[in-house]
Design an enzyme around this catalytic site. Structure first.
Site, mmCIF file in Angstrom:
data_model
loop_
_atom_site.group_PDB
_atom_site.id
_atom_site.type_symbol
_atom_site.label_atom_id
_atom_site.label_comp_id
_atom_site.label_asym_id
_atom_site.label_seq_id
_atom_site.Cartn_x
_atom_site.Cartn_y
_atom_site.Cartn_z
ATOM 1 N N PRO A 298 -4.010 -2.280 5.779
ATOM 2 C CA PRO A 298 -4.742 -1.850 4.580
ATOM 3 C C PRO A 298 -6.008 -1.074 4.928
ATOM 4 O O PRO A 298 -6.711 -1.422 5.866
ATOM 5 C CB PRO A 298 -5.109 -3.175 3.912
ATOM 6 C CG PRO A 298 -5.279 -4.116 5.067
ATOM 7 C CD PRO A 298 -4.228 -3.707 6.070
ATOM 8 N N GLY A 299 -6.280 -0.029 4.204
ATOM 9 C CA GLY A 299 -7.520 0.720 4.381
ATOM 10 C C GLY A 299 -8.290 0.769 3.073
ATOM 11 O O GLY A 299 -9.274 0.078 2.855
ATOM 12 N N ARG B 78 -12.686 14.118 -1.744
ATOM 13 C CA ARG B 78 -11.516 13.661 -2.509
ATOM 14 C C ARG B 78 -11.316 14.392 -3.838
ATOM 15 O O ARG B 78 -10.202 14.799 -4.147
ATOM 16 C CB ARG B 78 -11.552 12.146 -2.718
ATOM 17 C CG ARG B 78 -11.537 11.353 -1.392
ATOM 18 C CD ARG B 78 -11.316 9.869 -1.584
ATOM 19 N NE ARG B 78 -9.984 9.602 -2.088
ATOM 20 C CZ ARG B 78 -9.672 9.366 -3.336
ATOM 21 N NH1 ARG B 78 -10.616 9.280 -4.258
ATOM 22 N NH2 ARG B 78 -8.423 9.185 -3.697
ATOM 23 N N CYS C 224 -20.751 26.775 -1.428
ATOM 24 C CA CYS C 224 -20.278 28.058 -1.955
ATOM 25 C C CYS C 224 -18.762 28.086 -2.038
ATOM 26 O O CYS C 224 -18.079 28.787 -1.277
ATOM 27 C CB CYS C 224 -20.791 29.190 -1.077
ATOM 28 S SG CYS C 224 -22.571 29.137 -0.956
HETATM 29 C C1 LIG Z 1 -3.842 5.958 6.277
HETATM 30 C C2 LIG Z 1 -2.938 4.949 6.843
HETATM 31 C C3 LIG Z 1 -3.040 3.608 6.450
HETATM 32 C C4 LIG Z 1 -4.000 3.134 5.400
HETATM 33 O O1 LIG Z 1 -3.663 3.560 4.121
HETATM 34 P P1 LIG Z 1 -4.451 2.994 2.854
HETATM 35 O O2 LIG Z 1 -3.816 3.688 1.722
HETATM 36 O O3 LIG Z 1 -5.880 3.364 3.034
HETATM 37 O O4 LIG Z 1 -4.250 1.525 2.825
HETATM 38 C C5 LIG Z 1 -2.213 2.687 7.067
HETATM 39 N N1 LIG Z 1 -1.309 3.062 8.005
HETATM 40 C C6 LIG Z 1 -1.184 4.348 8.391
HETATM 41 C C7 LIG Z 1 -0.185 4.688 9.422
HETATM 42 C C8 LIG Z 1 -1.983 5.329 7.826
HETATM 43 O O5 LIG Z 1 -1.835 6.600 8.197
#
Ligand SMILES: *Cc1c(COP(=O)(O)O)cnc(C)c1O
Length: 416
Positions: A274-275, A312, A343
């Site tokens: 998870p990120g 984003r 710009c």
């Molecule tokens: C970016 C990424 C994540 C994390 O994705 P989230 O949507 O931020 O949870 C996990 N695994 C891989 C391989 C990624 O490229």
């Protein structure tokens, strides 16, 4: 849930006034809440209790060392996508045995560094990469543990730029070739296939695509067992969405329940990456109004943060909630584009947004900026990058100082 809250009409991060932070650290300013990070990590990780699992936070979402350390102290592993992220994770004290390495374009020196550190495994995205890893590992007289990243051709129903598990995407190994490449991996002298991996996309707001992918992976798992290839790890990647506006992403508990049902009696370790769900709502970007401007068709609020600080909205058309740091009692509102000084007409933080009437010097908080905010920032237009602050209750940590003009040129010494 997060700990950015209004108290008497003024925005606080935990016990600290955002306005006070700005007086000391200026704008644009990234502010993170330690308590929110901890809460999100624990909520996520505990959702899989009862299953053997390892949560490997995705470093690219927010790779500040202070954040990596904080998560490491909670027991998090890391999912990295470059040698630079490996460097950060090791500096943050993350145990190498909790690091997995993803990405379609690993370079030789990066593979070497990861083997030297003895990370848990590589998530391999092509046959050519597998052969390269075998070559580097044999030169070093090491065995590389690998998962093959399968592209299950599942639609995650998210923005096309963050869909990764469709046939047309550059990621992973097509499911039809998977068995063949596992056989190859099994026969390569310095490769040990230990896992199956997939990551189908980001900002998913429903669980069913994850389960569709899991079904395909479990199918492969059984076929591999038949071949005598014993898989120990199933890595389902990251991708769980968060609320930016009115999305209603599933709670990790729901995700955990669904996975437990399918994995309960399997002797495997689940890996999750998870990120966004950890970092996204744990950070804000604070910016100051420079000018307001009325054009024939639009109102503009020109602020001191721009697409170089938070890309984003420009890149994905993403929505970020924007609110004044000091709430005003005046009822007057306007509809305006919130734009930066860069710009490019694509430089905006919000378009046609209803906001209270604002004036020069007012502070705005851009919410949900903790993931893919600072990490995607640049110096475009020679704008020194913003500072990052981590607040922990009443404690303020300068997690990254604001860049100064010398930071713009100090790698160009041959030209000075
Ligand atoms: C970016 C990424 C994540 C994390 O994705 P989230 O949507 O931020 O949870 C996990 N695994 C891989 C391989 C990624 O490229």
């Amino acid at each position: 849930m997060h700990y950015f809250e209004y108290k008497n009409g003024e925005l606080y991060v935990e016990d600290i006034s955002v306005k006070k932070l700005v007086q000391e650290y200026d704008t644009p300013l990234y502010i993170y809440s330690a308590k929110t990070f901890k809460r999100h990590f624990k909520a996520f990780d505990s959702a899989f209790e009862g299953l053997k699992h390892l949560t490997c936070y995705s470093v690219k979402a927010n790779s500040n060392l202070c954040i990596l350390k904080l998560l490491g102290q909670l027991g998090s592993g890391m999912d990295i996508v470059s040698g630079g992220e490996l460097f950060r994770a090791l500096k943050a004290g993350i145990e190498p045995k909790k690091i997995v390495y993803s990405g379609v374009g690993k370079r030789e020196h990066e593979i070497r560094e990861a083997l030297l550190a003895d990370i848990l495994m590589f998530n391999v995205e092509s046959e050519a990469e597998l052969i390269k890893i075998n070559k580097v590992a044999s030169e070093m007289n090491k065995i590389a543990r690998v998962s093959l990243r399968i592209n299950p051709n599942v639609n995650p129903e998210t923005h096309p730029y963050i869909s990764t598990g469709l046939e047309k995407n550059k990621f992973g190994i097509p499911e039809d070739y998977a068995l063949e490449i596992y056989k190859l991996a099994h026969n390569l002298s310095n490769i040990e296939p230990v896992g199956i991996d997939c990551h189908i996309g980001s900002q998913l707001t429903s669980i069913s695509p994850f389960l569709d992918a899991l079904d395909k992976i479990l199918d492969l798992y059984l076929k591999l067992l038949d071949l005598g290839i014993k898989i120990q790890y199933l890595d389902l990647g990251g991708g769980l969405g968060i609320q930016y506006k009115e999305e209603a992403p599933p709670h990790p508990i729901e995700f955990g329940k669904a996975l437990k049902k399918r994995l309960q009696n399997k002797n495997i370790t689940l890996i999750l990456e998870p990120g966004r769900v950890i970092a996204g709502n744990a950070g804000i970007l604070v910016t100051k109004v420079l000018y307001t401007k009325k054009a024939p068709k639009k109102n503009f609020i020109i602020v001191d943060a721009a697409m170089n600080d938070l890309i984003r909205p420009s890149l994905y058309g993403s929505y970020h909630k924007i609110e004044p740091v000091i709430q005003s009692s005046a009822q007057q509102t306007i509809v305006a584009d919130v734009v930066g000084p860069i710009c490019e007409s694509g430089d905006f933080l919000a378009q046609d947004r209803k906001l209270p009437k604002l004036k020069e010097g007012d502070l705005l908080a851009v919410f949900s900026a903790g993931a893919y905010g600072f990490t995607m920032s640049s110096q475009y237009n020679s704008r020194p990058r913003a500072a990052e602050i981590l607040v922990d209750k009443d404690k303020i940590i300068l997690a990254r100082r604001r860049e100064v003009y010398m930071d713009l040129i100090n790698l160009e010494d041959n030209c000075i």
